[in-house]
Write a protein that holds these residues in place. Structure first.
Motif, PDB file in Angstrom:
ATOM      1  N   PHE A 455      10.054  -4.084  -2.524  1.00 32.13           N
ATOM      2  CA  PHE A 455       8.862  -3.240  -2.522  1.00 32.13           C
ATOM      3  C   PHE A 455       8.648  -2.648  -3.907  1.00 32.13           C
ATOM      4  CE2 PHE A 455       7.212   1.129  -2.331  1.00 32.13           C
ATOM      5  CZ  PHE A 455       5.955   0.879  -1.810  1.00 32.13           C
ATOM      6  N   ASN A 457       5.184  -0.526  -5.521  1.00 29.50           N
ATOM      7  CA  ASN A 457       3.805  -0.112  -5.273  1.00 29.50           C
ATOM      8  C   ASN A 457       2.969  -0.211  -6.549  1.00 29.50           C
ATOM      9  OD1 ASN A 457       1.697   0.757  -3.701  1.00 29.50           O
ATOM     10  ND2 ASN A 457       2.110   2.923  -4.035  1.00 29.50           N
ATOM     11  N   GLN A 572       2.233  -1.280  -1.138  1.00 35.26           N
ATOM     12  CA  GLN A 572       2.299  -0.347  -0.015  1.00 35.26           C
ATOM     13  C   GLN A 572       1.816  -0.935   1.301  1.00 35.26           C
ATOM     14  OE1 GLN A 572      -0.185   3.059  -0.525  1.00 35.26           O
ATOM     15  NE2 GLN A 572      -1.930   1.893  -1.299  1.00 35.26           N
ATOM     16  N   VAL A 588      13.897  -1.323  -2.871  1.00 30.60           N
ATOM     17  CA  VAL A 588      12.789  -0.643  -3.549  1.00 30.60           C
ATOM     18  C   VAL A 588      13.041  -0.749  -5.049  1.00 30.60           C
ATOM     19  CG1 VAL A 588      11.572   1.537  -3.872  1.00 30.60           C
ATOM     20  CG2 VAL A 588      12.436   0.915  -1.608  1.00 30.60           C
ATOM     21  N   VAL A 613       8.699   2.387   4.263  1.00 28.76           N
ATOM     22  CA  VAL A 613       9.167   1.084   3.786  1.00 28.76           C
ATOM     23  C   VAL A 613      10.559   0.796   4.328  1.00 28.76           C
ATOM     24  CG1 VAL A 613       9.847  -0.230   1.739  1.00 28.76           C
ATOM     25  CG2 VAL A 613       7.756   1.115   1.696  1.00 28.76           C
TER      26      VAL A 613
END
Length: 758
Positions: A455, A457, A572, A588, A613
């Motif tokens: 992830f 964003n 996101q 992340v 997440v």
């Protein structure tokens, strides 16, 4: 944030009938009516009722305006907005000066609850009510789409000449009507073959089901198998619907606890009572998996409402809601403005999401206005989240909302473990962005046949491009923002205004060749690294750039669920309530990303986003693991995520905001000045600063350049008004704006309860 102090008193509920009784306004007792026009007037205008006409509130009429005629809606005499922020009464026009209503439309009238809602929202947000009416009026007077014609098999004429192409068409045709295009595609022939067969008598035309129509959802179709905890929460929601009165209820539950199945029981109860239900989702991307879940529960799909629908489907849904045929609507925030005749419940899913805030046209918060819609309709509002907003928690704390909590994941799944990777201790290799610790975990996860997710964003390849020779930075010509490199498309683009230009071969400033360098990672850059490290992995990117429609999102979700993907890389969009049973690792890439700047809610948003997440991992039998790469592992946000103590973090946030009367313990309103000229923007902003209200307890911050000091070619300045919780801002803001003359080339937008401070 809307509190119970802002909500109107609960009126005596009318009897629920297909067409609610409405008071008549005839010439015998009232010679005038108020008519709201779809124009930016401060309120409705007065017109005379002709002697041969009887009008009721909600009816559509044609009235004169200047030298032209306009469509409008007969409006109620009294505003539904509470007195503390209702607009001042309009000047009464002498009866002799009133112009007469021209004609009355045969279109069905707007329901009373819908009109009250328009009044309330307009008064609260300081938006002209006619702007809220405009779209609705266009939908109302346009006829519902006529059913299309389709082809079915019929008795064959004895002299019908059959060819191979015609036999292929007849093999696909049945008693279920199909369009010419669909039948030709299925048979592998041209449309002319289908039409020729029909002309020869081999097919018969029949009306197809109207666009957007489907069987009514059946509340008894497939009742869920709920746990004891879920059953208790569902019963509270069912009882709230049965009570037939407004209640605010927060349904909080850990990720994967089955919140959707629980609140769908409230929807089922509304259906049993013959009423309608509205479910708001923060983004249309969520609709695909949600609709599948709904169909499994109720045997059919709900009505959808969002900007990606075709005009015909939007028109059909609008009329279906007004007629009551559309029993359940799931949609984005604009679904609030549909003309429901008999709402039974309003659900706001993922209520903490900032996507519920509307910042184009006029400013409103879908979550807050959803609560108002429920209050005006006298039905429960159910707010749902694994990470509730501080505003909603404050309403729980004050006793305005009831609080239900689901503490465990459904089906025996456990919450994932969360580990911080200190990038100062375990940094990535030079020129890369994944720590060796994260890379090793990904290798082990995929070796077990499980799925992993990365992830970040941030869309694109890199958020900044600069020249190594002279330091020049590639900036948007229309906005105070850096251009984002999208290497796959060979462009630099602005994510604020959409400006696009090709990646230059030389520096525009110094002319150096090959000197432009990307700085920082976007998901394209992470994808590049992942492909180099895991060449055999099947990788899927989930971002608004790659998933342009709900159908594309549904296809991506299908691939992940069917284990056709090993590694998901996303922005996101991957944090939204997806259920991926085989995904066990979430990494992340930059957990610190949302913590910079002076945003009041930066820490709260970061905790909510990363918690959501993390909740994608370990939602089935295999345990989940979450790794957060951070350069600030001692930050309160990182400590809260590692300890998974969301409530302690929110208590700390509340303690920091209370003393300064920051939301939700005080009120904010932003004035955003914009103009084509910086001098005009400065002059107007300074004039507003000089005219700022001077009252005890009220503070005005600014004027100051906005963080995005230029946006879409307009120069922007901001002022921020802060007041105690018990102060109504609307009269203060109306008087403030009225003290300053706004030039034609400038604009002042008012954002009450701002979420973004850009």
């Amino acid at each position: 944030m809307i509190s119970s102090l802002d909500q109107p008193p609960r009126a005596q509920k009318p009897k629920r009938t297909a067409t609610p009784a409405q008071p008549s306004l005839s010439v015998d007792d009232i010679a005038r009516v108020k008519v709201l026009l779809p124009l930016p007037f401060p309120g409705p205008l007065d017109y005379r009722v002709p002697d041969d006409m009887v009008l009721s509130p909600g009816e559509i009429v044609v009235v004169p305006l200047g030298r032209r005629e306009e469509l409008g809606c007969v409006w109620d005499d009294e505003s539904a907005a509470p007195p503390d922020f209702a607009p001042p009464p309009a000047r009464v026009v002498e009866a002799s000066k009133l112009r007469a209503v021209c004609t009355r439309s045969d279109a069905p009238p707007f329901p009373p609850g819908w009109r009250r809602f328009i009044d309330w929202v307009a008064a609260y947000t300081l938006a002209p009510p006619g702007l809220l009416l405009a779209t609705a009026l266009r939908m109302q007077v346009s006829p519902a789409p006529r059913p299309a014609l389709g082809w079915v098999r019929c008795e064959m004429p004895p002299d019908l000449r059959l060819t191979d192409s015609r036999r292929a068409v007849l093999a696909q045709a049945s008693a279920v009507p199909l369009t010419t295009t669909d039948l030709a595609r299925m048979a592998g022939v041209s449309s002319g073959v289908v039409r020729g067969l029909a002309d020869a008598g081999g097919l018969r035309s029949v009306p197809m089901a109207p666009v957007g129509s489907s069987p009514s959802p059946d509340p008894e179709f497939a009742p869920p198998d709920l746990s004891t905890e879920q059953t208790e929460a569902a019963q509270v929601l069912v009882d709230a619907v049965k009570a037939d009165r407004f209640q605010g209820i927060l349904l909080e539950g850990v990720t994967g606890s089955g919140k959707t199945e629980v609140y769908l029981e409230a929807v089922a109860e509304a259906l049993r009572a013959g009423r309608q239900a509205l479910v708001l989702l923060p983004e249309i991307a969520l609709s695909a998996q949600w609709v599948d879940r709904f169909a499994r529960r109720f045997g059919t799909a709900p009505a959808l409402w969002h900007s990606d629908l075709s005009p015909g489907l939007r028109r059909a849904t609008w009329h279906g809601v007004l007629s009551g045929e559309a029993r359940v609507v799931v949609g984005a925030r604009s679904a609030l403005f549909l003309p429901f005749r008999d709402l039974g419940v309003v659900v706001i899913d993922e209520e903490h999401e900032t996507a519920f805030k509307q910042e184009d046209g006029f400013f409103y918060h879908g979550r807050d206005m959803g609560v108002v819609r429920a209050s005006l309709s006298g039905v429960p509002a159910i707010l749902v989240s694994a990470t509730p907003s501080l505003e909603t928690l404050a309403n729980v704390e004050s006793g305005r909302y009831r609080h239900l909590i689901l503490t465990s994941r459904h089906g025996g799944a456990t919450l994932p473990s969360v580990t911080l990777i200190d990038m100062r201790i375990d940094p990535p290799e030079r020129g890369t962005f994944l720590s060796p610790v994260l890379v090793t975990a990904m290798e082990e996860t995929m070796a077990r046949g499980e799925q992993a997710m990365l992830f970040l964003n941030r869309r694109g390849y890199a958020p900044l491009t600069l020249c190594r020779s002279c330091g020049h930075r590639m900036q948007c010509p229309n906005c105070t923002a850096w251009l984002v490199e999208h290497r796959a498309r060979g462009i630099l683009t602005c994510h604020h205004c959409g400006h696009v230009e090709p990646i230059p071969e030389t520096c525009p400033s110094c002319g150096a060749a090959g000197s432009l360098t990307p700085i920082g990672p976007g998901i394209e850059r992470v994808l590049e690294e992942a492909r180099a490290r895991f060449p055999d992995a099947r990788i899927l990117v989930m971002a608004s750039d790659t998933l342009g429609s709900p159908d594309a999102t549904a296809h991506a979700v299908h691939q992940i669920s069917n284990r056709e993907v090993d590694l998901v890389i996303g922005t996101q969009i991957v944090a939204k309530g997806w259920h991926f049973p085989h995904l066990t690792l979430v990494g992340v890439v930059d957990a610190d990303l949302g913590l910079g700047g002076g945003d009041l809610r930066a820490a709260e948003r970061t905790v909510q986003l990363l918690h959501q997440v993390a909740g994608r991992a370990g939602r089935a039998s295999a345990p989940g693991h979450v790794l957060l790469q951070s350069y600030a592992c001692d930050h309160p946000v990182m400590l809260a995520l590692a300890s998974q103590d969301f409530r302690a973090f929110m208590d700390q946030e509340a303690a920091q905001r209370r003393p300064g009367h920051w939301p939700p313990y005080g009120r904010l309103a932003a004035l955003i000045v914009s103009a084509t000229s910086a001098d005009v923007a400065d002059t107007l902003a300074n004039a507003l600063g000089d005219a700022a209200p001077d009252q005890p307890g009220i503070a005005v911050l600014g004027p100051a350049p906005a963080p995005l000091a230029m946006l879409r070619g307009r120069h922007r300045r901001r002022l921020l008004l802060r007041a105690p919780r018990n102060v109504a801002l609307q009269p203060i803001l109306r008087a403030w704006r009225a003290r300053v003359t706004i030039p034609a080339q400038a604009r002042v937008d008012i954002d009450i309860d701002p979420v973004s401070f850009l």
